[in-house]
Design a protein around this motif. Sequence first.
Motif, PDB file in Angstrom:
ATOM      1  N   GLU A  63       1.066  -1.286   0.074  1.00 39.89           N
ATOM      2  CA  GLU A  63      -0.071  -0.032   0.061  1.00 39.89           C
ATOM      3  C   GLU A  63       0.860   1.412   0.157  1.00 39.89           C
ATOM      4  O   GLU A  63       1.836   1.293   0.535  1.00 39.89           O
ATOM      5  CB  GLU A  63      -0.923   0.069   1.107  1.00 39.89           C
ATOM      6  N   HIS A  91       0.571   4.801   1.445  1.00 37.45           N
ATOM      7  CA  HIS A  91      -0.059   5.328   2.455  1.00 37.45           C
ATOM      8  C   HIS A  91       0.088   6.694   2.768  1.00 37.45           C
ATOM      9  O   HIS A  91       1.424   6.978   3.165  1.00 37.45           O
ATOM     10  CB  HIS A  91      -0.272   4.531   3.818  1.00 37.45           C
ATOM     11  N   ARG A 118       5.327   1.257  -6.521  1.00 37.98           N
ATOM     12  CA  ARG A 118       4.107   0.721  -6.046  1.00 37.98           C
ATOM     13  C   ARG A 118       3.779  -0.482  -6.743  1.00 37.98           C
ATOM     14  O   ARG A 118       3.476  -1.580  -6.360  1.00 37.98           O
ATOM     15  CB  ARG A 118       2.760   1.689  -6.150  1.00 37.98           C
ATOM     16  N   ASP A 119       4.237  -0.526  -8.146  1.00 34.72           N
ATOM     17  CA  ASP A 119       3.719  -1.573  -9.089  1.00 34.72           C
ATOM     18  C   ASP A 119       4.574  -2.832  -8.620  1.00 34.72           C
ATOM     19  O   ASP A 119       4.153  -3.896  -9.097  1.00 34.72           O
ATOM     20  CB  ASP A 119       3.969  -1.177 -10.251  1.00 34.72           C
ATOM     21  N   GLN A 178       4.841  -3.685  -5.611  1.00 39.55           N
ATOM     22  CA  GLN A 178       4.527  -3.944  -4.562  1.00 39.55           C
ATOM     23  C   GLN A 178       5.173  -3.843  -3.215  1.00 39.55           C
ATOM     24  O   GLN A 178       5.265  -4.338  -2.168  1.00 39.55           O
ATOM     25  CB  GLN A 178       4.068  -5.652  -4.439  1.00 39.55           C
ATOM     26  N   THR A 232       5.641  -1.339   0.105  1.00 42.83           N
ATOM     27  CA  THR A 232       5.011  -0.401   0.875  1.00 42.83           C
ATOM     28  C   THR A 232       5.597   0.911   1.040  1.00 42.83           C
ATOM     29  O   THR A 232       6.846   0.782   1.342  1.00 42.83           O
ATOM     30  CB  THR A 232       4.939  -1.287   2.075  1.00 42.83           C
ATOM     31  N   CYS A 283      -1.521   8.043  -3.314  1.00 42.94           N
ATOM     32  CA  CYS A 283      -1.998   7.191  -2.285  1.00 42.94           C
ATOM     33  C   CYS A 283      -3.269   6.343  -2.453  1.00 42.94           C
ATOM     34  O   CYS A 283      -4.237   6.660  -3.044  1.00 42.94           O
ATOM     35  CB  CYS A 283      -2.198   8.130  -1.007  1.00 42.94           C
ATOM     36  N   ASP A 284      -3.006   5.123  -1.949  1.00 40.39           N
ATOM     37  CA  ASP A 284      -4.261   4.094  -1.852  1.00 40.39           C
ATOM     38  C   ASP A 284      -5.156   4.671  -0.566  1.00 40.39           C
ATOM     39  O   ASP A 284      -6.455   4.493  -0.773  1.00 40.39           O
ATOM     40  CB  ASP A 284      -3.887   2.638  -1.690  1.00 40.39           C
ATOM     41  N   ARG A 285      -4.524   5.184   0.357  1.00 41.42           N
ATOM     42  CA  ARG A 285      -5.444   5.592   1.505  1.00 41.42           C
ATOM     43  C   ARG A 285      -4.591   6.892   2.105  1.00 41.42           C
ATOM     44  O   ARG A 285      -3.291   6.918   1.984  1.00 41.42           O
ATOM     45  CB  ARG A 285      -5.507   4.660   2.645  1.00 41.42           C
ATOM     46  N   SER A 314      -9.602   6.404   1.912  1.00 44.45           N
ATOM     47  CA  SER A 314      -8.969   6.298   0.636  1.00 44.45           C
ATOM     48  C   SER A 314      -9.382   7.936  -0.006  1.00 44.45           C
ATOM     49  O   SER A 314     -10.185   8.501   0.283  1.00 44.45           O
ATOM     50  CB  SER A 314      -9.773   5.467  -0.552  1.00 44.45           C
TER      51      SER A 314
END
Length: 339
Positions: free
Chosen positions: A61, A63, A213-214, A216, A218, A233-235, A249
Amino acid sequence: MTVVTRDAVTLAPFGVPEPELQYSAGTPAIAAVDLVREYPRKRKDPVRALQGLSLTVAQGEVHGLLGPNGAGKTTLVKILSTILLPTSGQATVCGHDVVRHGRDVRELIGVVMGGDRGLYTRLTGRQNLEFWGALQKVPRKVLRSRTEHLLERLGLAAKADARVETYSRGMKQRLHLARGLIGDARVLFLDEPTMGMDPVAAREFRKLIGELRDEQRTILLATHDMTEAESLCDRVSFVRDGTVVATRSPHAVAGLVSAVQGLELDSADAALAATLAEVPGVTSVTTDGATTRILVRSQDDFPRLLHLLADHGVTSLRTLRPSLEDVYVRLIGDRGLEV
């Protein structure tokens, strides 16, 4: 401990073997529970930078941490990266306690604080990466190939053998990111990574974050840049006075304020704008020569406003949803120049 397979966690370790440390695929990348950090003062009560802060970030993620200066963002990053000890509470990175298993945590993380901190400006970019890789005990053959890969990937190959003191701000930030990745970090802590960059350099830096991010990885991103947070950001978590006040989100965060924030008209009638500004509940009316933007305090103010617009012959309008910046101001408060 459950061993993570490549199917469970997909990373791009630059063509070298995985580190020995393993962790469960279901373990949060970051977990903080009731973190408190106090700074003692002589003959005064201690300053509490964190006041029972709790936060969970899933593996893979991106964040965002949003909050004003002094909210506790940097203190949190320093605790998670084992630079500071918490006064109380618990924090883990990939299941490893940051206090009891600090060495294990440091093998899994990379820290990008920005500025000149952490860079030796009289050394070259290549020498900086080789130095930091040696500190992280990266095998010599692996370190050599990984250094070359990072310098090329981050657009620093042409200046690899120039002293860092000759680098631009954007180049230094890219070198910071390379330093954070030299140990093949699973978790990256980025504290204001684009601060001071020109728009082009900042855009390229954000592109690099998207690539990470691609892979994976964090990423915990502490930033003031609303565009940066919204696009990457995802969240996002809003931090105020040492605690998290909300986590959503970027797309869902608007619901924290209101489903609809205001209206926009295809009109720039100055007389109408002046009339609208006097309507109870209207917080601002702005025109740009072609449109009029009306912001309201709450949805309860819309009926009165719509009746007035109909009386003035307005038949076409658009609703406005609050932006991430609008939510930030509502949750954190309009502090002006206060620090």
